[in-house]
Design an enzyme around this catalytic site. Structure first.
Site, mmCIF file in Angstrom:
data_model
loop_
_atom_site.group_PDB
_atom_site.id
_atom_site.type_symbol
_atom_site.label_atom_id
_atom_site.label_comp_id
_atom_site.label_asym_id
_atom_site.label_seq_id
_atom_site.Cartn_x
_atom_site.Cartn_y
_atom_site.Cartn_z
ATOM 1 N N ALA A 113 -0.121 9.499 6.284
ATOM 2 C CA ALA A 113 0.459 9.709 7.929
ATOM 3 C C ALA A 113 2.309 10.606 7.269
ATOM 4 O O ALA A 113 1.901 11.501 7.749
ATOM 5 C CB ALA A 113 0.415 8.815 8.797
ATOM 6 N N CYS A 141 3.261 -2.374 13.939
ATOM 7 C CA CYS A 141 4.664 -2.017 13.184
ATOM 8 C C CYS A 141 5.713 -1.993 13.806
ATOM 9 O O CYS A 141 6.977 -1.919 13.548
ATOM 10 C CB CYS A 141 4.477 -0.411 13.306
ATOM 11 S SG CYS A 141 3.157 -0.028 11.097
ATOM 12 N N HIS A 174 0.524 -1.351 3.784
ATOM 13 C CA HIS A 174 0.851 -2.765 4.277
ATOM 14 C C HIS A 174 -0.275 -3.249 4.606
ATOM 15 O O HIS A 174 -1.849 -2.825 5.714
ATOM 16 C CB HIS A 174 1.492 -2.884 5.969
ATOM 17 C CG HIS A 174 3.427 -2.743 5.196
ATOM 18 N ND1 HIS A 174 3.524 -1.391 6.465
ATOM 19 C CD2 HIS A 174 3.896 -2.403 4.342
ATOM 20 C CE1 HIS A 174 5.016 -1.259 5.252
ATOM 21 N NE2 HIS A 174 4.989 -2.079 4.154
ATOM 22 N N GLU A 181 7.934 -6.427 2.779
ATOM 23 C CA GLU A 181 7.831 -6.417 3.744
ATOM 24 C C GLU A 181 7.347 -6.780 4.467
ATOM 25 O O GLU A 181 7.149 -6.049 6.355
ATOM 26 C CB GLU A 181 6.191 -5.227 2.811
ATOM 27 C CG GLU A 181 6.648 -4.255 1.930
ATOM 28 C CD GLU A 181 7.894 -3.077 1.980
ATOM 29 O OE1 GLU A 181 7.331 -2.368 3.269
ATOM 30 O OE2 GLU A 181 8.572 -2.242 0.875
ATOM 31 N N GLY A 213 2.306 6.319 -0.552
ATOM 32 C CA GLY A 213 1.171 6.206 -0.373
ATOM 33 C C GLY A 213 1.399 5.698 1.123
ATOM 34 O O GLY A 213 -0.032 5.153 1.360
HETATM 35 O O1 SUG Z 1 7.044 1.785 4.990
HETATM 36 N N1 SUG Z 1 6.898 4.932 7.162
HETATM 37 C C1 SUG Z 1 6.865 3.330 7.728
HETATM 38 C C2 SUG Z 1 6.252 3.090 8.350
HETATM 39 C C3 SUG Z 1 6.022 1.907 8.424
HETATM 40 C C4 SUG Z 1 4.432 0.639 9.551
HETATM 41 N N2 SUG Z 1 5.080 -0.473 8.746
HETATM 42 C C5 SUG Z 1 3.464 -0.700 9.614
HETATM 43 N N3 SUG Z 1 2.901 -1.097 8.594
HETATM 44 N N4 SUG Z 1 4.275 -2.522 9.908
HETATM 45 C C6 SUG Z 1 6.424 3.292 5.843
HETATM 46 O O2 SUG Z 1 5.991 3.408 5.507
HETATM 47 C C7 SUG Z 1 8.743 7.021 7.128
HETATM 48 C C8 SUG Z 1 9.452 7.377 7.074
HETATM 49 C C9 SUG Z 1 9.076 8.809 6.638
HETATM 50 O O3 SUG Z 1 8.217 9.739 5.869
HETATM 51 O O4 SUG Z 1 9.987 10.059 7.640
HETATM 52 C C10 SUG Z 1 7.714 5.703 6.750
HETATM 53 O O5 SUG Z 1 8.820 4.864 6.357
#
Ligand code: SUG
Length: 439
Positions: A27, A367, A246, A174, A24
């Site tokens: 990126a 974030c 989020h 979260e 979800g």
């Molecule tokens: O939970 N990415 C985090 C990004 C969190 C962003 N935080 C906020 N929006 N506040 C997540 O999805 C990617 C880790 C990886 O794929 O190795 C990751 O956990």
């Protein structure tokens, strides 16, 4: 009471890598398997912190958690010495090794939900560690995060640190990524907006909805907030399914201003009406809604326009939006920002920062920080070693330059020597922050 917003950024850890672990999060999926540069990532984060200090703001930092997380690997059945555990996980369950190595605690907006003392029943500042139960790699953060928060907010007369809510999907939480506090000034009583994606027990289709209403309600109770001033709003399913995993991917608020995308909420008028009612007598809400006709939701999510820091700096009359550089590179978002600041709305300036290493995993400027509104005496009562000035940032940058790799492929995690490197780097960081007790 005068209070300040202190931003506690997560120092990006030496194992920052592109694991593709977050369903979800577009990126994260796009960059799965790419080679990361942990050194550059941490330096980018530290430069962002330095800019906050230069803008006259108070900046804190939270250290990386121990990685790999051996407790997790042992729970998953791996035994032997550290090297044997790593070798055998790399051979038979590389996914679990990536999970154990995730540096995801850098995104401290997900560390906890925070209510300042002006809002809480007992007049203390409350923090509830997020259980992050939806994603496996994030669900292993909370015990160490709670230990970190207790070390930083270590005076029980001023602070209440709550451990994570029950580890069940009904309580999926979260943290501050789904929470916005609005107020006339930081020290005044505020309205707290909690955004959830689903009800307890409800199953949704498409990408996971990571916040349950029950979790948000439990935090309102635990923090002793007045339900009249706590709004529970549903995130739009369309936003989640477009990749807004989020709420802070489509909305940011500060003081009396809420900046959000037209598609952020299931019922926008209802949310704004509830905030206005709750804010009656406290402040007048300034709502800045970005229409999808000007910035399509896909552009908002790709550029991370809303994953920005919205700040009141000593030098500015209006708010400053500290946005990711990707927002400047995308036509629709750059044009929107240019028009916005040339008008007379509440946001008067946009500054762009380069946190590309984090952005490739779906983590923008917002974030990377946990906002903690603190009175002067609360600032004095917290652990002083994590409050930054230019010199401490220089020291942290020296550690990063000397001990972080500038190239990390997922296959590198199989090398047991890398675990020693991570441990040594973290110990040095804890030394700089005077937090050796966490080693
Ligand atoms: O939970 N990415 C985090 C990004 C969190 C962003 N935080 C906020 N929006 N506040 C997540 O999805 C990617 C880790 C990886 O794929 O190795 C990751 O956990």
């Amino acid at each position: 009471m005068t209070a300040f917003e202190v931003n506690f950024d997560g120092l990006i850890g030496p194992s920052h890598n592109y694991g593709g672990l977050s369903d979800g999060n577009l990126a994260s999926a796009t960059h799965a398997g790419a080679v990361s540069n942990p050194r550059e990532a941490a330096l980018q984060g530290l430069e962002k912190m330095r800019r906050m200090i230069q803008a006259g703001l108070i900046q804190g930092v939270l250290p990386p958690l121990p990685r790999p997380n051996f407790d997790f690997l042992v729970s998953a059945g791996f035994t032997g010495s550290d090297a044997q555990i790593i070798e055998s996980a790399a051979r038979s369950a590389p996914h679990l090794l990536k999970t154990a190595y995730s540096a995801s605690n850098m995104w401290t907006a997900n560390a906890a939900t925070v209510s300042p003392s002006a809002d809480t029943g007992d007049g203390r500042l409350h923090l509830t560690t997020a259980n992050l139960s939806t994603m496996l790699h994030r669900s292993i953060e909370h015990p160490d995060t709670t230990a970190t928060l207790i070390s930083v907010f270590d005076d029980e007369d001023c602070f209440a640190v709550h451990s994570a809510l029950p580890m069940h999907p009904d309580f999926a939480d979260e943290g501050a990524a789904n929470h916005v506090r609005l107020s006339a000034e930081h020290g005044a009583a505020g309205v707290e907006l909690f955004v959830f994606g689903r009800l307890a027990g409800e199953s949704t289709t498409g990408f996971p909805a990571r916040q349950s209403r029950l979790a948000s309600e439990s935090i309102v109770r635990g923090h002793g907030l007045d339900f009249q001033r706590a709004i529970l709003a549903r995130q739009s399913a369309a936003a989640i399914n477009a990749g807004a995993f989020h709420n802070d991917v489509v909305c940011v608020g500060a003081l009396d201003t809420l900046f959000f995308h037209e598609m952020a909420f299931e019922d926008t008028d209802g949310v704004l009406g509830s905030i206005r009612q709750a804010a009656d007598g406290l402040f007048e809400l300034k709502a800045v809604m970005v229409p999808r006709a000007e910035v399509p939701i896909e552009d908002a999510i790709r550029s991370y326009l809303f994953n920005s820091q919205l700040l009141k700096t000593p030098g500015d009359d209006r708010l400053v939006l500290v946005a990711p550089i990707e927002t400047q590179e995308m036509d629709s978002t750059r044009l929107f920002c240019e028009q916005m600041v040339s008008g007379n709305g509440p946001i008067g300036r946009v500054e762009y920062v380069d946190v590309r290493q984090s952005m490739r995993n779906g983590g923008g400027p917002a974030c990377l920080r946990l906002r903690v509104v603190m009175t002067e005496s609360e600032i004095d009562a917290c652990h002083q070693g994590v409050l930054l000035d230019d010199e401490v940032i220089d020291e942290l940058q020296d550690v990063v330059r000397a001990s972080y790799r500038d190239r990390l492929a997922p296959s590198d995690l199989a090398d047991p020597k890398f675990a020693d490197e991570c441990r040594a780097a973290r110990e040095q960081i804890l030394g700089v922050l005077d937090l050796e007790s966490l080693a």
